[in-house]
Design a protein around this motif. Structure first.
Motif, PDB file in Angstrom:
ATOM      1  N   UNK A  95      15.927 130.325  -8.821  1.00 12.79           N
ATOM      2  CA  UNK A  95      14.881 130.277  -7.911  1.00 12.79           C
ATOM      3  C   UNK A  95      14.051 128.894  -7.944  1.00 12.79           C
ATOM      4  N   UNK A  96      13.876 128.488  -8.239  1.00 16.97           N
ATOM      5  CA  UNK A  96      13.464 127.712  -7.531  1.00 16.97           C
ATOM      6  C   UNK A  96      14.173 126.226  -6.513  1.00 16.97           C
ATOM      7  N   UNK A  97      13.044 125.780  -5.699  1.00 20.28           N
ATOM      8  CA  UNK A  97      13.341 125.057  -4.415  1.00 20.28           C
ATOM      9  C   UNK A  97      12.284 123.510  -4.461  1.00 20.28           C
ATOM     10  N   UNK A  98      13.039 122.944  -4.221  1.00 17.33           N
ATOM     11  CA  UNK A  98      12.986 121.274  -3.957  1.00 17.33           C
ATOM     12  C   UNK A  98      13.313 121.366  -2.582  1.00 17.33           C
ATOM     13  N   UNK A 125       9.068 112.579  -6.995  1.00 22.69           N
ATOM     14  CA  UNK A 125       8.825 114.090  -7.044  1.00 22.69           C
ATOM     15  C   UNK A 125       9.987 114.456  -7.774  1.00 22.69           C
ATOM     16  N   UNK A 126      11.476 114.516  -7.885  1.00 22.89           N
ATOM     17  CA  UNK A 126      12.664 114.861  -7.763  1.00 22.89           C
ATOM     18  C   UNK A 126      12.772 114.029  -9.538  1.00 22.89           C
ATOM     19  N   UNK A 127      12.574 113.231  -9.415  1.00 27.05           N
ATOM     20  CA  UNK A 127      12.501 112.742 -11.271  1.00 27.05           C
ATOM     21  C   UNK A 127      11.720 113.478 -12.012  1.00 27.05           C
ATOM     22  N   UNK A 128      11.025 114.368 -11.771  1.00 26.24           N
ATOM     23  CA  UNK A 128       9.583 115.253 -12.661  1.00 26.24           C
ATOM     24  C   UNK A 128      10.303 116.613 -13.046  1.00 26.24           C
ATOM     25  N   UNK A 129      10.130 116.687 -14.080  1.00 26.14           N
ATOM     26  CA  UNK A 129      10.084 118.163 -14.720  1.00 26.14           C
ATOM     27  C   UNK A 129      11.559 118.301 -15.643  1.00 26.14           C
TER      28      UNK A 129
END
Length: 147
Positions: A95-98, A125-129
């Motif tokens: 259910x996550x969104x980018x 941002x996309x390199x987090x988590x």
């Protein structure tokens, strides 16, 4: 491939490692695949363009991503992005969104050729988590010098 996608009316933006290289302006390391954010409304057309070039679906995790591979050509990892009013959203797992703000869709260069890519800010941002790999750490260092 980018020319063929553009000719078929399939907008796309390079992300991932090649996206970092596009922002740097040159290839900085070997890459396993080419990550492309594509307009989800044109996903079928993009897959058809790639199939015409010998690519077949290897990993199908739609709507999150679909990876295609062709012998002697490599891998392309397509990330379908749903656009509305210039901004986009890509489905994630669980259910996550980018988010893809339109302002973060930019242009870089590879081998002297202008190519569409995502911004350094969005790459960061996309390199987090997740736990970064060695190549991610190098990419992050390059990206941080651009922001």
């Amino acid at each position: 491939m980018l020319d063929a996608l553009a000719a078929a009316g399939c907008p796309c933006w390079i992300s991932g490692g090649w996206g970092v290289d596009a922002l740097v302006g040159r290839q900085t390391r070997p890459h396993r695949d080419l990550d492309l954010a594509i307009d989800a409304a044109r996903e079928a057309d993009a897959l058809r363009v790639l199939a015409d070039r010998g690519y077949v679906v290897e990993t199908d995790w739609r709507p999150v991503r679909v990876e295609v591979v062709a012998p002697d050509r490599g891998r392309v990892d397509l990330h379908p992005v749903v656009f509305q009013d210039g901004d986009g959203r890509q489905a994630g797992f669980d259910g996550a969104w980018f988010d893809y703000p339109g302002a973060d869709l930019t242009t870089g260069a590879i081998d002297g050729r202008a190519v569409p890519c995502i911004s350094a800010r969005l790459q960061l941002t996309f390199h987090q988590g997740y736990e970064p790999r060695d190549v991610d750490i190098l990419d992050l260092r390059r990206l941080k010098t651009m922001t």
